[in-house]
Enzyme design. Structure first.
Site, PDB file in Angstrom:
ATOM      1  N   GLU A 184     -40.230 -18.940 -25.541  1.00 23.48           N
ATOM      2  CA  GLU A 184     -41.134 -20.192 -24.794  1.00 23.48           C
ATOM      3  C   GLU A 184     -42.436 -20.668 -25.253  1.00 23.48           C
ATOM      4  O   GLU A 184     -43.210 -21.091 -24.586  1.00 23.48           O
ATOM      5  CB  GLU A 184     -41.294 -19.816 -23.198  1.00 23.48           C
ATOM      6  CG  GLU A 184     -42.339 -18.441 -22.924  1.00 23.48           C
ATOM      7  CD  GLU A 184     -41.535 -17.097 -22.905  1.00 23.48           C
ATOM      8  OE1 GLU A 184     -40.457 -16.961 -23.433  1.00 23.48           O
ATOM      9  OE2 GLU A 184     -42.298 -16.369 -22.331  1.00 23.48           O
ATOM     10  N   ASN A 185     -42.395 -20.610 -26.530  1.00 24.52           N
ATOM     11  CA  ASN A 185     -43.841 -20.982 -27.106  1.00 24.52           C
ATOM     12  C   ASN A 185     -44.467 -22.298 -26.625  1.00 24.52           C
ATOM     13  O   ASN A 185     -43.501 -23.089 -26.532  1.00 24.52           O
ATOM     14  CB  ASN A 185     -43.759 -20.898 -28.682  1.00 24.52           C
ATOM     15  CG  ASN A 185     -42.995 -19.889 -29.362  1.00 24.52           C
ATOM     16  OD1 ASN A 185     -43.244 -18.855 -29.257  1.00 24.52           O
ATOM     17  ND2 ASN A 185     -41.703 -20.197 -29.882  1.00 24.52           N
ATOM     18  N   GLU A 243     -36.349 -21.230 -20.393  1.00 27.84           N
ATOM     19  CA  GLU A 243     -37.563 -21.283 -21.199  1.00 27.84           C
ATOM     20  C   GLU A 243     -38.617 -22.450 -20.661  1.00 27.84           C
ATOM     21  O   GLU A 243     -39.650 -22.400 -20.758  1.00 27.84           O
ATOM     22  CB  GLU A 243     -37.115 -21.715 -22.485  1.00 27.84           C
ATOM     23  CG  GLU A 243     -36.181 -20.466 -23.248  1.00 27.84           C
ATOM     24  CD  GLU A 243     -36.822 -18.850 -23.065  1.00 27.84           C
ATOM     25  OE1 GLU A 243     -37.908 -18.812 -23.072  1.00 27.84           O
ATOM     26  OE2 GLU A 243     -35.843 -18.072 -22.634  1.00 27.84           O
ATOM     27  N   HIS A 296     -40.713 -21.149 -18.065  1.00 29.78           N
ATOM     28  CA  HIS A 296     -41.559 -20.463 -18.207  1.00 29.78           C
ATOM     29  C   HIS A 296     -43.244 -21.319 -18.551  1.00 29.78           C
ATOM     30  O   HIS A 296     -44.198 -20.908 -18.559  1.00 29.78           O
ATOM     31  CB  HIS A 296     -41.426 -19.827 -19.577  1.00 29.78           C
ATOM     32  CG  HIS A 296     -40.775 -18.548 -19.382  1.00 29.78           C
ATOM     33  ND1 HIS A 296     -41.340 -17.274 -18.612  1.00 29.78           N
ATOM     34  CD2 HIS A 296     -39.850 -17.818 -20.238  1.00 29.78           C
ATOM     35  CE1 HIS A 296     -40.714 -16.220 -18.858  1.00 29.78           C
ATOM     36  NE2 HIS A 296     -39.619 -16.601 -19.734  1.00 29.78           N
ATOM     37  N   GLU A 331     -41.096 -12.646 -16.324  1.00 27.72           N
ATOM     38  CA  GLU A 331     -39.803 -12.595 -16.580  1.00 27.72           C
ATOM     39  C   GLU A 331     -38.932 -12.583 -15.444  1.00 27.72           C
ATOM     40  O   GLU A 331     -37.730 -13.258 -15.060  1.00 27.72           O
ATOM     41  CB  GLU A 331     -39.297 -11.565 -17.449  1.00 27.72           C
ATOM     42  CG  GLU A 331     -39.967 -11.707 -18.875  1.00 27.72           C
ATOM     43  CD  GLU A 331     -39.769 -13.033 -19.615  1.00 27.72           C
ATOM     44  OE1 GLU A 331     -38.868 -13.715 -19.219  1.00 27.72           O
ATOM     45  OE2 GLU A 331     -40.147 -13.440 -20.624  1.00 27.72           O
TER      46      GLU A 331
HETATM   47  N1  HT7 Z   1     -39.859 -14.218 -23.544  1.00 28.39           N
HETATM   48  C1  HT7 Z   1     -39.025 -14.278 -24.506  1.00 28.39           C
HETATM   49  C2  HT7 Z   1     -38.915 -12.812 -24.971  1.00 28.39           C
HETATM   50  C3  HT7 Z   1     -38.551 -12.817 -26.429  1.00 28.39           C
HETATM   51  C4  HT7 Z   1     -38.813 -11.733 -27.219  1.00 28.39           C
HETATM   52  C5  HT7 Z   1     -39.245 -10.470 -26.929  1.00 28.39           C
HETATM   53  C6  HT7 Z   1     -39.383  -9.546 -27.900  1.00 28.39           C
HETATM   54  C7  HT7 Z   1     -38.908  -9.733 -29.001  1.00 28.39           C
HETATM   55  C8  HT7 Z   1     -38.272 -10.911 -29.362  1.00 28.39           C
HETATM   56  C9  HT7 Z   1     -38.261 -11.895 -28.551  1.00 28.39           C
HETATM   57  N2  HT7 Z   1     -37.650 -13.172 -28.297  1.00 28.39           N
HETATM   58  C10 HT7 Z   1     -37.736 -13.676 -27.362  1.00 28.39           C
HETATM   59  C11 HT7 Z   1     -37.680 -14.614 -24.081  1.00 28.39           C
HETATM   60  C12 HT7 Z   1     -37.696 -14.961 -22.597  1.00 28.39           C
HETATM   61  O1  HT7 Z   1     -37.496 -14.229 -21.733  1.00 28.39           O
HETATM   62  O2  HT7 Z   1     -37.613 -16.063 -22.255  1.00 28.39           O
HETATM   63 ZN    ZN Z   2     -38.105 -15.389 -20.062  1.00 27.41          ZN
END
Ligand code: HT7
Ligand code: ZN
Length: 875
Positions: A267-268, A301, A304, A323
Site C-alpha cells: 500500500e505505498n 490496499e 490502507h 491489517e
Molecule cells: N502491508 C503489506 C505487507 C507486505 C509485506 C510484508 C512483508 C514482506 C513483503 C510484503 N509485501 C507486502 C500488504 C498488505 O497487507 O496490504
Molecule cells: Zn494490508
C-alpha cells in the site's frame, strides 16, 4: 538471533522531519544520496548523544554532518547499523549520506530489486534499510522528496510517492523525474518503480468533487488485462466514501504490477506495488475467483490509505491495528459487491482451516504478538484474519452505527500519527460510552476458545436453559487463559422451521447477541410452547470452536430451515463432518462403508433448490475440505480422511447421478465469461456438479470433462475441467495438460495454475510429477508465484501426498527450504510452516517431520526467518 519484545518499546531518540532522496538508478550499481533533516525527539528519554541508523547490505560512499565530511572516528558501521557518535542535541541538523546498492543481487526482494527488467521496491516491514541508512521504524514519520535519474531507454517510466514535481532530460540519453509526497509517512511506505511500462489511465471524482488521476502501470503485453483492476479501484474509492466517509487525499493514485513479489500487494502512499496476480485479468486467463480476489486486494490496499497510511502503527507489534482492520474493511467491501453470505462462508472456511491450525500449533501468538525474531514472520493468518474477526466482533457488539462512530473518532483523533491497538479500542469506547476492558484480552491472548453449549428444555415451565462454557487450550508461553468477552448471536427455530420468538429477561427479540463474559453462563429463554431448535453463533459471530452435540436429524433440519445463511451452510458442513468421521471409524475398524441415507436425501434437496444465489447453492454442495477435517481430529489420519471423504463424494455422485447431470446441463452455457453474479453463480454450481460427476471415472464423466475443457471460452470453466481431468484416471490427461501448457505458455499466471493443479492432485503419481516439474524449464526458484504454485501447493494443499508415510514429501520440502533460504528467506520461512504441525500426526510421521526440522535448524548460515519458524516449531 536476537528477540525483540513489545515491552521494550521506547520512543525514537531522533526524528527525521524531511528527507531528500536522489537515486541514480542502475541494475547493478545504484547510487543513493540521502539528505536527512533531523532533530532530537523531545519525547526521548535517553540522554545519549549518538545516532543509530539502520542499514543492511549497503556500501558507503560519503557521509557528512551539517555539510562537514565525517572522519572515520566519528562513526561506526556494523552489518546492521551505522552509529554517528556525536550529533547536535539542541538544534536541528542535517546528515548527508551517499551509498551504493546492487538491485540485481537482491534475490530476497526486500529493498530495491529487479523484477524482470523493472526496478521496484518493497520496504515493509524493514526493507528501507536495504536502500539507505535510516530510522527504519514506523513511528518515525517523514516528508519525502525523491528524484530518480536513469537511462531513458531502459527506464522511460520513473515513479515514486506523491505528486510529480518536475522532470527533465540529461545528456547521454538519461532523464530525471522529481516526486514529492506532502504527507509525512514512515519509510516502510516509500516506493519507487523504474521500467518500460505502459500506463492505463482513468479518473475518479471524489465526494467533494476533486478529480483524481488513476494510473495502472503494466508491461505492454498486459494492457488488455487491466479493465477489472481499474473498475475495482473506482468501486473501492466510492465504497470507502459511502461506508466510512473517507476520501482519497492525493491527486494521483498509481498501481504498478510486478511479476516478482513476496506477498500480494503493498500500500505505498500513492504508489501501490502489486503482484501481477492481483491486477491482471481477462476472462480467458483469470477465473471468477481471481476476479473476486483482485477486487478484494485492490480494495484492501486502497483502504490502507486511511487505515495504515494516514494513521499508521507505532511499532510492528501493532501490525493488526492496520491489517486486521483493513482485512475487515475489505471483507465488508467484497460482501457488499458480491454475495455477503458467500463471502462470509469463504472467510470463515479459510479462518477455520488455516488460522485455527496456526492458533493450535507451536507458532500460536496473539493478534498483537509480544516478541519476534524476524517481523516478516508475523504477517500471519492470526494477525490478518483473526485480527479481522476481532474487529468484526467490535462491529457486532457496538452495532454498525456505533462502530462507525468509533472509526470516525479514531480517524479524527489520530490522523497523521503512529498509534497502537489500544488507541483503536479507546476510540471505540469513547465514541460509544462503553467499557471494553475484558474485550481487550482478544489482543493479548492466543489460541482458539472452545465454546461448549448444553441445553435443557422444561416443557412445564416452557423454558429453554442454554448453558455455555468457554475455555481456551494453552498456547506457547500462555498456559492459563482468562475468560474472553464473546458475542454469541442466536436465533430459535420452531418445529415447523419458522422463527420462534426469543424471550429473554422479559424482552422479546427475533435474533439476539448474547454477551458471554464468564467461564460459565446460563441464559434462560421463556414462553416457548415447544422445544425450539437453537441456531447458535450465527454469522460466526466469534472466532471460536463450537462444541454443541447435535443429532444428524437436527443438522438436516437446520440445513433445510435456518434463515441465517451462514448457519444453514454450517449445518450442512457439520452433517458431513459427522458422517465422514463415522466412516473413518468404520475404516479403522475395517468395517464396510455405507453412506447414511439422510445425507443423500439432504443433497437431493439441495440439488432440487431453485434459489437466487447459485454461488451459495454451490457452497452448500461442497464437502468440508480435508484440511478442515484434519483440524477436527486428535491424531490426523490423512489417508482415512481422504478415503472417507472420497467415498461420500463418489456415493453421492452415484446415487444422485441424474440430479447432478440435470443441474449441470441447466447451468452449462457456452460463454466467454460474463461477470454478473448470475453468470458466476451458474459456473460455480455447474462446476460443483462436474466435480461430483468426475468421481465416477466413467466414459460419460471423461467425455463431459473433456468437452468442457475443449469448448471452454473462459478460464473458470477451462481450469475446472482440467482439474477434473487431472484428478482422475482420464485417458487424455497428458494430452490435455500439454495442450493447456502450449496454449498459455506466455501467460505466467496461467502457467502458475498449471503447476498448482498438478502439485495438488490426489492421484497416485503426484510426487513423481512434482519432482519432474521442479526440472521443468518454466520452473524458477527466483519467482515467488512459481514457488508457491509448485512447492507451496504440494506442501500446503496436498495433505495426502505431502504426508506420504515414507517421508519423501517432508524431505523434499526441507530440501527446497534450504535452497530458498539463501535466495529468499521470506519465501523459505513460509514454506517451513508445512512442517510446523508435526505434533498432530502419528508417531512415525512425527519423527520424520522432526528429522527434517532438525536438519533445517542445524544448517549453517540459516536466515533469521527460517531459524525462527523451524526452531519454534520444534520447541
Ligand atoms: N502491508 C503489506 C505487507 C507486505 C509485506 C510484508 C512483508 C514482506 C513483503 C510484503 N509485501 C507486502 C500488504 C498488505 O497487507 O496490504
Ligand atoms: Zn494490508
Amino acid at each position: 538471533p536476537q528477540t525483540v519484545y513489545l515491552k521494550d518499546y521506547t520512543p525514537p531518540e531522533y526524528l527525521i522531519d524531511s528527507v531528500e532522496l536522489n537515486f541514480d538508478l542502475d541494475e547493478q550499481n545504484t547510487l543513493v544520496e540521502s539528505r536527512l533533516c533531523m532533530r532530537r525527539n523531545p519525547q526521548s528519554t535517553d540522554p545519549g548523544m549518538s545516532l543509530i541508523l539502520a542499514g543492511e547490505d549497503l556500501e558507503l560512499v560519503n557521509i557528512s554532518l551539517d555539510g562537514k565530511p565525517l572522519a572515520e572516528a566519528d562513526f561506526a558501521i556494523t552489518p546492521e547499523a551505522m552509529t554517528l557518535h556525536r550529533v547536535p542535541q539542541d538544534r536541528p541538523f542535517v546528515v548527508n549520506i551517499e551509498n551504493r546498492i546492487n538491485p540485481k543481487a537482491n534475490t530476497a526482494l526486500e529493498g530495491l530489486y529487479l523484477s524482470g527488467s523493472m526496478l521496484c521496491t518493497q520496504c515493509e516491514a524493514q526493507g528501507f534499510r536495504k536502500i539507505t541508512w535510516f530510522l527504519d521504524r514506523p513511528d518515525v514519520m517523514t516528508r519525502f522528496k525523491t528524484t530518480l535519474t536513469a537511462d531513458k531507454s531502459q527506464y522511460p517510466v520513473l515513479l515514486s510517492n506523491g505528486n510529480k514535481i518536475g522532470q527533465g532530460e540529461l545528456e547521454h540519453n538519461r532523464h530525471w523525474v522529481g516526486w514529492e509526497d506532502p504527507f509525512a509517512k514512515p519509510c516502510y511506505l516509500f516506493a519507487l518503480v523504474a521500467g518500460q511500462l505502459a500506463c492505463v489511465a482513468d479518473n475518479f471524482t471524489t465526494m467533494s468533487g476533486r478529480q483524481i488521476a488513476l494510473e495502472i502501470f503494466v508491461e505492454q503485453h498486459n494492457v488488455d488485462k487491466c479493465t477489472h483492476a481499474m473498475q475495482s479501484l473506482k468501486n473501492a474509492m466510492r465504497w470507502d466514501e459511502e461506508t466510512y466517509g473517507l476520501e482519497y487525499d492525493l491527486d494521483l493514485y498509481m498501481i504498478v504490477a510486478v511479476d516478482h513479489f513476496n506477498m500480494g500487494a503493498m500500500e505505498n502512499k500513492g504508489l501501490n506495488v502489486f503482484n501481477t496476480k492481483f491486477v491482471l485479468a481477462r476472462p480467458d486467463t483469470a477465473t471468477d475467483s481471481d476476479y473476486e480476489h483482485i477486487e478484494g486486494v485492490i480494495g484492501h490496499e486502497y483502504f490502507h490509505n486511511w487505515s495504515g497510511n494516514r494513521i499508521t502503527c507505532r511499532d510492528w507489534f501493532q501490525l493488526s491495528l492496520k491489517e486486521g482492520f483493513t482485512v475487515f474493511r475489505d471483507q465488508q467491501f467484497t460482501g457488499d459487491r458480491t454475495s455477503a453470505a458467500v463471502k462470509r462462508i469463504e472467510d470463515v472456511n479459510a479462518l477455520r482451516t488455516r488460522q485455527f491450525a496456526e492458533d493450535a500449533g507451536p507458532l500460536a501468538h496473539p493478534i498483537r504478538p509480544e516478541a519476534y525474531i524476524e517481523i516478516n514472520n508475523f504477517y500471519t493468518l492470526t494477525v490478518y484474519e483473526k485480527g479481522a474477526e476481532v474487529v468484526r466482533m467490535l462491529h457486532t457488539l457496538l452495532g454498525a452505527a456505533g462502530f462507525r462512530k468509533g472509526c470516525d473518532l479514531y480517524f479524527a483523533r489520530h490522523d497523521g500519527q503512529a498509534v497502537t491497538c489500544e488507541d483503536f479500542i479507546n476510540a471505540m469506547e469513547a465514541a460509544n460510552g462503553v467499557e471494553l476492558n475484558q474485550f481487550r484480552r482478544w489482543y493479548s491472548q492466543a489460541g482458539t476458545p472452545v465454546l461448549t453449549v448444553s441445553q435443557q428444555f422444561d416443557t412445564q415451565a416452557q423454558q429453554l436453559r442454554l448453558t455455555m462454557q468457554q475455555s481456551c487450550p494453552p498456547t506457547p508461553n500462555q498456559p492459563e487463559k482468562a475468560p474472553l468477552h464473546i458475542p454469541v448471536k442466536l436465533g430459535l427455530l420452531a418445529p415447523d422451521g419458522s422463527p420462534a420468538p426469543i424471550v429473554l429477561d422479559g424482552r422479546q427479540h427475533e435474533e439476539i447477541t448474547l454477551n458471554l463474559t464468564q467461564s460459565e453462563q446460563t441464559f434462560v429463554f421463556d414462553k416457548l410452547a415447544r422445544q425450539p431448535v437453537v441456531s447458535l453463533l450465527r454469522g460466526f459471530s466469534a472466532p471460536v470452536n463450537l462444541n454443541m452435540p447435535r443429532s444428524l436429524e437436527e443438522l438436516a433440519f437446520l440445513l433445510q430451515h435456518d434463515s441465517d445463511t451462514f448457519n444453514r451452510w454450517e449445518a450442512g458442513q457439520q452433517l458431513a463432518v459427522k458422517v465422514i468421521f463415522d466412516l473413518i471409524e468404520d475404516l479403522h475398524q475395517q468395517r464396510p462403508l455405507h453412506l447414511n441415507a439422510l445425507v443423500v436425501k439432504a443433497f437431493n434437496g439441495l440439488l432440487a433448490e431453485e434459489g437466487d444465489d447459485l454461488s451459495y447453492q454451490a457452497l452448500l454442495l461442497a464437502l468440508p475440505d480435508e484440511s478442515y477435517l484434519a483440524g477436527q481430529m486428535p491424531v490426523i489420519d490423512v489417508d482415512a480422511i481422504h478415503h472417507a471423504r472420497e467415498f461420500v463424494k463418489t456415493t453421492l455422485a452415484h446415487d444422485l447421478l441424474d440430479d447432478f447431470e440435470r443441474v449441470y446441463r441447466i447451468h452449462h452455457r457456452d460463454e466467454s465469461g460474463k461477470f454478473s453474479a448470475d453468470a458466476i453463480g451458474r459456473r460455480r454450481l455447474k462446476n460443483a456438479c462436474l466435480s461430483y460427476l468426475n468421481q465416477l471415472e466413467s466414459g460419460a464423466s471423461y467425455a463431459l470433462a473433456k468437452a468442457q475443457f475443449e469448448q471452454a471460452r473462459n478460464m473458470t470453466d477451462q481450469i475446472a475441467a482440467l482439474s477434473a481431468i487431472v484428478n482422475s484416471h482420464h485417458p487424455d490427461k497428458a494430452e490435455c495438460l500439454d495442450r493447456f501448457y502450449q496454449q498459455w505458455q506466455r501467460e505466467a499466471l496461467v502457467i502458475d495454475k498449471w503447476f498448482a493443479l498438478q502439485a495438488s492432485s490426489h492421484m497416485p503419481d503426484t510426487f513423481a510429477t512434482v519432482q519432474r516439474l521442479m526440472q521443468h524449464p518454466a520452473f524458477d526458484m527466483h519467482t515467488p508465484n512459481r514457488v508457491r504454485a509448485l512447492i507451496g501447493a504440494f506442501s500446503q494443499a496436498n495433505p495426502l501426498h505431502f504426508h506420504a508415510k515414507n517421508g519423501e514429501g517432508y524431505r523434499f520440502l526441507a530440501d527446497q527450504v534450504l535452497a530458498l533460504n539463501t535466495l529468499n528467506p521470506q519465501i523459505a520461512s513460509r514454506m517451513v510452516t508445512g512442517l510446523a504441525q508435526w505434533r498432530r500426526y502419528d508417531g512415525k510421521r512425527q519423527e520424520l517431520m522432526k528429522q527434517q526440522l532438525h536438519r533445517i535448524v542445524a544448517t549453517e548460515a540459516l536466515s533469521k526467518d527460517v531459524y525462527e519458524i523451524a526452531s519454534k516449531s520444534l520447541a
